[in-house]
Structure formats: C-alpha cells, structure tokens
Design an enzyme around this catalytic site. Sequence first.
Site, PDB file in Angstrom:
ATOM      1  N   ARG A  61      33.508  14.322  26.244  1.00 60.28           N
ATOM      2  CA  ARG A  61      34.918  14.583  25.970  1.00 60.28           C
ATOM      3  C   ARG A  61      35.241  14.388  24.480  1.00 60.28           C
ATOM      4  O   ARG A  61      34.506  13.728  23.763  1.00 60.28           O
ATOM      5  CB  ARG A  61      35.801  13.654  26.808  1.00 60.28           C
ATOM      6  CG  ARG A  61      35.742  13.910  28.306  1.00 60.28           C
ATOM      7  CD  ARG A  61      36.597  12.917  29.067  1.00 60.28           C
ATOM      8  NE  ARG A  61      36.119  11.548  28.874  1.00 60.28           N
ATOM      9  CZ  ARG A  61      36.631  10.674  28.016  1.00 60.28           C
ATOM     10  NH1 ARG A  61      37.653  11.015  27.239  1.00 60.28           N
ATOM     11  NH2 ARG A  61      36.146   9.454  27.920  1.00 60.28           N
ATOM     12  N   LYS A 201      39.077  16.118  33.829  1.00 57.91           N
ATOM     13  CA  LYS A 201      39.864  14.986  33.362  1.00 57.91           C
ATOM     14  C   LYS A 201      41.299  15.382  33.012  1.00 57.91           C
ATOM     15  O   LYS A 201      42.185  14.520  32.982  1.00 57.91           O
ATOM     16  CB  LYS A 201      39.187  14.340  32.157  1.00 57.91           C
ATOM     17  CG  LYS A 201      37.930  13.548  32.528  1.00 57.91           C
ATOM     18  CD  LYS A 201      38.219  12.481  33.577  1.00 57.91           C
ATOM     19  CE  LYS A 201      36.980  11.638  33.878  1.00 57.91           C
ATOM     20  NZ  LYS A 201      37.213  10.673  34.987  1.00 57.91           N
ATOM     21  N   HIS A 220      40.985   5.256  38.087  1.00 57.29           N
ATOM     22  CA  HIS A 220      39.664   5.725  37.681  1.00 57.29           C
ATOM     23  C   HIS A 220      38.656   4.839  38.397  1.00 57.29           C
ATOM     24  O   HIS A 220      38.255   3.796  37.888  1.00 57.29           O
ATOM     25  CB  HIS A 220      39.524   5.631  36.165  1.00 57.29           C
ATOM     26  CG  HIS A 220      38.241   6.189  35.651  1.00 57.29           C
ATOM     27  ND1 HIS A 220      37.589   5.683  34.545  1.00 57.29           N
ATOM     28  CD2 HIS A 220      37.479   7.229  36.081  1.00 57.29           C
ATOM     29  CE1 HIS A 220      36.495   6.382  34.318  1.00 57.29           C
ATOM     30  NE2 HIS A 220      36.401   7.317  35.236  1.00 57.29           N
ATOM     31  N   SER A 238      31.777   4.125  32.275  1.00 61.51           N
ATOM     32  CA  SER A 238      30.486   4.793  32.352  1.00 61.51           C
ATOM     33  C   SER A 238      29.350   3.801  32.112  1.00 61.51           C
ATOM     34  O   SER A 238      29.397   2.992  31.184  1.00 61.51           O
ATOM     35  CB  SER A 238      30.420   5.911  31.309  1.00 61.51           C
ATOM     36  OG  SER A 238      29.188   6.570  31.351  1.00 61.51           O
ATOM     37  N   LYS A 242      29.311   2.517  38.860  1.00 59.21           N
ATOM     38  CA  LYS A 242      30.404   2.891  39.757  1.00 59.21           C
ATOM     39  C   LYS A 242      29.963   3.893  40.812  1.00 59.21           C
ATOM     40  O   LYS A 242      30.241   3.718  42.006  1.00 59.21           O
ATOM     41  CB  LYS A 242      31.552   3.438  38.904  1.00 59.21           C
ATOM     42  CG  LYS A 242      32.792   3.896  39.629  1.00 59.21           C
ATOM     43  CD  LYS A 242      33.965   4.022  38.678  1.00 59.21           C
ATOM     44  CE  LYS A 242      33.678   4.920  37.496  1.00 59.21           C
ATOM     45  NZ  LYS A 242      33.661   6.361  37.838  1.00 59.21           N
ATOM     46  N   THR A 243      29.279   4.946  40.373  1.00 60.33           N
ATOM     47  CA  THR A 243      28.832   5.972  41.317  1.00 60.33           C
ATOM     48  C   THR A 243      27.692   5.458  42.186  1.00 60.33           C
ATOM     49  O   THR A 243      27.689   5.636  43.409  1.00 60.33           O
ATOM     50  CB  THR A 243      28.381   7.230  40.553  1.00 60.33           C
ATOM     51  OG1 THR A 243      29.496   7.760  39.831  1.00 60.33           O
ATOM     52  CG2 THR A 243      27.860   8.290  41.499  1.00 60.33           C
ATOM     53  N   ASP A 257      35.061   8.979  41.607  1.00 56.99           N
ATOM     54  CA  ASP A 257      35.626   8.862  40.265  1.00 56.99           C
ATOM     55  C   ASP A 257      37.144   8.714  40.183  1.00 56.99           C
ATOM     56  O   ASP A 257      37.631   7.976  39.345  1.00 56.99           O
ATOM     57  CB  ASP A 257      35.210  10.080  39.435  1.00 56.99           C
ATOM     58  CG  ASP A 257      35.404   9.867  37.946  1.00 56.99           C
ATOM     59  OD1 ASP A 257      35.053   8.781  37.453  1.00 56.99           O
ATOM     60  OD2 ASP A 257      35.899  10.787  37.285  1.00 56.99           O
ATOM     61  N   ARG A 323      24.700  15.441  33.331  1.00 51.31           N
ATOM     62  CA  ARG A 323      25.534  15.336  34.537  1.00 51.31           C
ATOM     63  C   ARG A 323      25.148  16.379  35.580  1.00 51.31           C
ATOM     64  O   ARG A 323      24.564  17.421  35.262  1.00 51.31           O
ATOM     65  CB  ARG A 323      27.002  15.569  34.175  1.00 51.31           C
ATOM     66  CG  ARG A 323      27.596  14.559  33.206  1.00 51.31           C
ATOM     67  CD  ARG A 323      28.227  13.417  33.929  1.00 51.31           C
ATOM     68  NE  ARG A 323      28.861  12.452  33.027  1.00 51.31           N
ATOM     69  CZ  ARG A 323      29.621  11.456  33.440  1.00 51.31           C
ATOM     70  NH1 ARG A 323      29.845  11.296  34.726  1.00 51.31           N
ATOM     71  NH2 ARG A 323      30.147  10.621  32.576  1.00 51.31           N
TER      72      ARG A 323
END
Length: 537
Positions: A61, A201, A220, A238, A242-243, A257, A323
């Site tokens: 981003r 996003k 988030h 990141s 989390k994932t 997410d 990704r």
Amino acid sequence: MDNIGVFNAAFGADKFGFRNLASVSWNLGAPVLVERSLGRGEAHLIQGGALAAETGIHTGRSPKDKFVVRDQDTENDVWWDNNGAISREQFQTLLEDFLAHAEGKSLFAQDLYGGADPAHRVKTRVFTEYAWHSLFIRNLLIRPDASELADFRPTLTIVDLPSFKADPARHGVRSDTVIACDFTNNVILIGGTSYAGEIKKSVFTYLNYTLPAKKVMPMHCSANRAEDGSSAIFFGLSGTGKTTLSNDPDRPLIGDDEHGWSNHGIFNFEGGCYAKTIRLSREAEPEIYATTERFGTVLENVVFDPLTREPDFDDASKTENTRCAYPIDFIPNAVASGRAGHPKNIVMLTADAFGVLPPIAKLTPAEAMYHFLSGYTAKVAGTEKGLKGPEATFSTCFGAPFMPRHPSVYGNLLRDLIGRHHVDCWLVNTGWTGGGVSTGGRRMPIRVTRRLLTAALDGSLARADYRRDPYFGFAVPTSVPGVEPHILYPVKTWQDKAAFAETAKTLLTMFQENFKRFADHVDADVRAAEPHMSIAA
C-alpha cells in the site's frame, strides 16, 4: 459502448459519468477473467491453476498517497492528524480527469457486498482497468446471487485505473499515485498503482468511517467460531500470526482480516482471504497452501519458475509482501454465512522482537483499551529496506492507515462491547523469547502459542493462577499444562538478567511516549493501565 455480462441496465457506467468507453465487462466469473488476464498479457497461469500477477514498483500500500475530501460533512469527524486532506474542488478535478482518462478503454465491473450482515453491508461497485484486479476483488468481497445483479444499485463506487498518473500541482496530492476518498458522495478513486490490496482496503476504510455512527465496531482482525456459535477475535498487525492462528481445524473460520461487531454479533466484511505467502509451507499451513493450487486464486508478486511454473514461496526477491487472494470457501472449514455470535475472547497479537513480553497475558477492559489504542508490534531486519535491528511499531487500533476517525471512537466502542458481553481479553506475544531478535533470542515456538490459545479459548486459562508482570502490570499465568514453566517468565529465559531489565524498561518507555497522544481522550482507568517504572521497581 459494449456491455458484456449481467448488470442493472438502468444504472450502468454512464450513471457514474463514464463516457465513450470501448466496453464494460460486468460481473464476469473466474474462467472468463482468467482468460482475459492471460490474453491481455496481465498475468501468468502457474502449476495448479492459480493466476500469478506482478504489481510493479508498488508491492504494498501507499498510505502517504491516501487522501480524504475535507468538507463540511467530514470536517469534524475525520482524524486529520492521520489522514491527508484534499478540497472538494481538487477531488472534482481529479474525478473529471479520471473519467477523461478512461475514455476509449475496456473496463471491468463487479457488483459486490462489503459486509455479511444484511443490516450493515454496503453495496459496492468496482470498476477496474485490469481483468486480474476484477478477479481479485471478486474473490475478496461478497458475491451476490446472480438474481440480485439486475437490480443492483451501488452505494459505494470505486474506480481503479493503474495507468492514471496524478498531478500533485493540479490535484493537491503528493505524487503520481493517489487513493482519494470522498465519503460525502461515496466515491473512491485509485490511480498510479497496480497493488490490488488498495481496492480491498478502500472498502475497509469506507466502512471504518460509516459504521461507528451506527454503533457498529469495525475491526482489523481475523475471527473464528466455537461449537456454541460464539466467536473469538484476533487483532494483529502484519507478521503477528493473525491469519495463521485463526485458521484452526477445530474452529471454523469466519474471516482473516476485516470484521464488524454489531448488536447481532460478529460479521465478516469480506467473502475471501488475502494471505501472506512468503515462506508458506504445506506442512505448517496446509489449508492456506492448498489454495495456491486452486484455479481462481490470484497470487501477487510470487516468484515462479518460467518453465515449470512452480511457485517459490521462499523467494523474497520481489517483496516480502507476497500474497494470495482466494474465495473463503476455498478453506474447508469456513463459515459460509460469514457471521457468528458475540465473542467470548479477544486476542491481541504482537510480535515482540525485543523478547521481553510474556507469551500470554490476561487484560482487564481498561488494559485491553490501552493495548488496542497502542497497537504494538515490532519490525525486524529484512522486512524493510534499511532496517538494521528491531524497531517498535505502534499502529493504533491495529490498523491506523485505515482509520478515518479518531482512535478513541473505536477504542470506546470496543470497551463498551467488551463490558456488555463480558469478554475475556488476552495479549499474546508471537515474537521472541530468551532474548531479542538481535540479542540471541528465538521465535516463540508455535506449539506454545497454540497451546496457550487453546487454553484461553476453551476457558481453562481464565481459571489459572496469575502473577503481575513487574514491568507491564498485566496478569500472567504462573503455569499452564503442556507449557514449560520458565517460558511464562520472560526474564528466566534470558541469560543476561541485567540486559533484560534494561530492554524491558526501554520498551516500557516507548509505550509511554506513544500513548501521550491518546491520554486526553481516555478515562482515568485507561491511563492508569499504562505500564510505569514504579511497577518495575
């Protein structure tokens, strides 16, 4: 213009202002979009059937190129310290230039939902210049039934034109890359970048602006569901896991997410997942790895052999931020509805590269708000150009770049929901133990993290004996079955106890300095939850 596909003919591209387009391809599915992407030279097909695309110079981003229209509707609601501003006139000029740039082009359009809860979802129309971007956002958002497309009227419209170059002098922006958000008229323009994550996003940013006014908490986070229908939420920046940690074979996945928390419970904003693939392995993360071998998945910036088309997930030569984007139903135990009951547990993940935080701590509601507003993790050398050692990162609400409103708005919403639903809150360190990343430490064993999370989520850890951490003040379990006792006492894992004390005090001071900007916006009990040197003494 030629219109291809199913759409609301009474509300086509001309209603937005497009003119003289060559064609618009509406709501195409994966087979046609893959064909178009390959035929236009946008991407490659790799072993297993996934589509591999490159994003050029933008491999992530561009938060400094994101702007919000400052007008009478947003003046008092947007956190301008965190959001760049452009005037109504500058945005209108930018919009007209976007429309002029699109003339003669063949665009792709997807009509989608942002939000699995019908009471709070936003109808979103996304126009893209690239076919693979259309497939990407089709994977990531929620796809309506075909019967709904003929009457679809969007609330939010996003236009993504990577070939458009903004003019800072003309448009009031920083560079030739721009992400411009008009919350008053529900329009977002993206130009000068091929990074598809900007589209996803942008929807999240829009919901972060609109939902708090409805007393809905945008988050988030990832989330999964228990057998009784309740949920668990995982906040984290990141690299914190989390994932990975929300993908639990014993707990169906709600999403990885973005979620909302309303009076009805938790709901996913998305209909897909956007997982990191750097150093992805079949053994460690089999469910995510399997999606990279599915037709319809989009891989971003993943290196692959040009002849065999085998991907190399260990190759970071293009970026660490590789990704894969896939529909959530590619995960075998995903929750089809994208919804679940109120959470019983909230987990805040941090990768402490200094190695002084315990592997798990239980937080009071005030402590939870403090750490939510702090949003701490640490970057390490190799993840960013020029980074030599560990660097503390504080991203408020675990997502500062996507927060149009002041963090206290989200913090107060979260605190009220935690209290109303009697939620247990945990701070989990997935970072280093036995030392920091540059002082001889090692990464927290994943088996330890999973064991502690299992105990937290099944309720057994709430009944454990606790001690107060002498530096940070929160409650730390003294023992957990299946976990070596010393690992729960970070100082015991360090050989140099004096170095541990100095490092802990350094991090503690960083917390204090960061929180000064929020101190005037929170209650006394939240300020009292801040770690203090007196506690350490």
